[in-house]
Design a protein around this motif. Sequence first.
Motif, PDB file in Angstrom:
ATOM      1  N   LEU A  88       0.649  -1.239   0.408  1.00  0.00           N
ATOM      2  CA  LEU A  88       0.171  -0.016  -0.032  1.00  0.00           C
ATOM      3  C   LEU A  88       0.512   1.552  -0.080  1.00  0.00           C
ATOM      4  O   LEU A  88       1.618   1.643   0.666  1.00  0.00           O
ATOM      5  N   PHE A  90       1.476   5.366   0.293  1.00  0.00           N
ATOM      6  CA  PHE A  90       0.490   6.373   0.787  1.00  0.00           C
ATOM      7  C   PHE A  90       1.434   7.891   0.315  1.00  0.00           C
ATOM      8  O   PHE A  90       2.423   7.573   0.137  1.00  0.00           O
ATOM      9  N   PHE A 104      -1.557  12.523   4.202  1.00  0.00           N
ATOM     10  CA  PHE A 104      -1.939  11.965   3.380  1.00  0.00           C
ATOM     11  C   PHE A 104      -2.286  11.515   2.870  1.00  0.00           C
ATOM     12  O   PHE A 104      -4.365  12.320   3.043  1.00  0.00           O
ATOM     13  N   GLY A 105      -2.346  11.097   1.029  1.00  0.00           N
ATOM     14  CA  GLY A 105      -3.280  10.605   0.561  1.00  0.00           C
ATOM     15  C   GLY A 105      -4.339   9.353   1.140  1.00  0.00           C
ATOM     16  O   GLY A 105      -4.262   8.654   1.710  1.00  0.00           O
ATOM     17  N   ALA A 106      -5.711   9.141   0.131  1.00  0.00           N
ATOM     18  CA  ALA A 106      -5.955   7.815   0.192  1.00  0.00           C
ATOM     19  C   ALA A 106      -4.986   6.341   0.389  1.00  0.00           C
ATOM     20  O   ALA A 106      -5.079   5.400   1.233  1.00  0.00           O
ATOM     21  N   GLY A 107      -4.348   6.615  -0.207  1.00  0.00           N
ATOM     22  CA  GLY A 107      -3.189   4.965  -0.875  1.00  0.00           C
ATOM     23  C   GLY A 107      -3.690   4.836  -1.818  1.00  0.00           C
ATOM     24  O   GLY A 107      -4.889   4.850  -1.941  1.00  0.00           O
TER      25      GLY A 107
END
Lengths: 114, 116
Positions: A88, A90, A104-107
């Motif tokens: 995952l 990010f 942080f982005g959603a991943g």
Amino acid sequence: AQSVAQPEDQVNVAEGNPLTVKCTYSVSGNPYLFWYVQYPNRGLQFLLKYITGDNLVKGSYGFEAEFNKSQTSFHLKKPSALVSDSALYFCAVRSNTGGFKTIFGAGTRLFVKA
Amino acid sequence: SAVISQKPSRDICQRGTSLTIQCQVDSQVTMMFWYRQQPGQSLTLIATANQGSEATYESGFVIDKFPISRPNLTFSTLTVSNMSPEDSSIYLCSVDEGLEGAGGYTFGSGTRLTVV
């Protein structure tokens, strides 16, 4: 306000092929941009960062990312994917005028198929 | 880079109780950050902990629910109070490796909390 977008929930790529994980951002001021990776059942690890200077930055495990100011993007790339890159990812952004808060982005989940 | 020891690594707690999470850093750091990662989701900043002053909480997080201590430059705790199942998450502490916000974060291994 700061924000970061990772438009793909999942990226699938065959082993040996190049991979790209996309990230766009919005900040006031100059951006500090980061990529992190989270392997299954393991903690978050720092991969690379862009603060200033050369738009192409290199990081751990053969990853690199290109800062594009006009497109407000910071895409993560690797020339040849490995099955072990499955994890995952990010993207994160911090503004030099926004204190030290990192958003942080959603991943994006990367699957590399053998 | 800094090494962070975070504990407990996981816990299952009864609703209405509290859990304190500890983070020990092997070097002195000015700021420590506490994040929550709900299952399958991104990280959300809970608060920033500075030594010698009260923590700064983000919108949606309050001191009564998530009290934080920062007694010195190498240690911090986060307490999740009066827990409900909605508090089930991974809680992470982190430190900034660079100067003036220009470094990457090092994270603790996380605390996986399940509230039943």
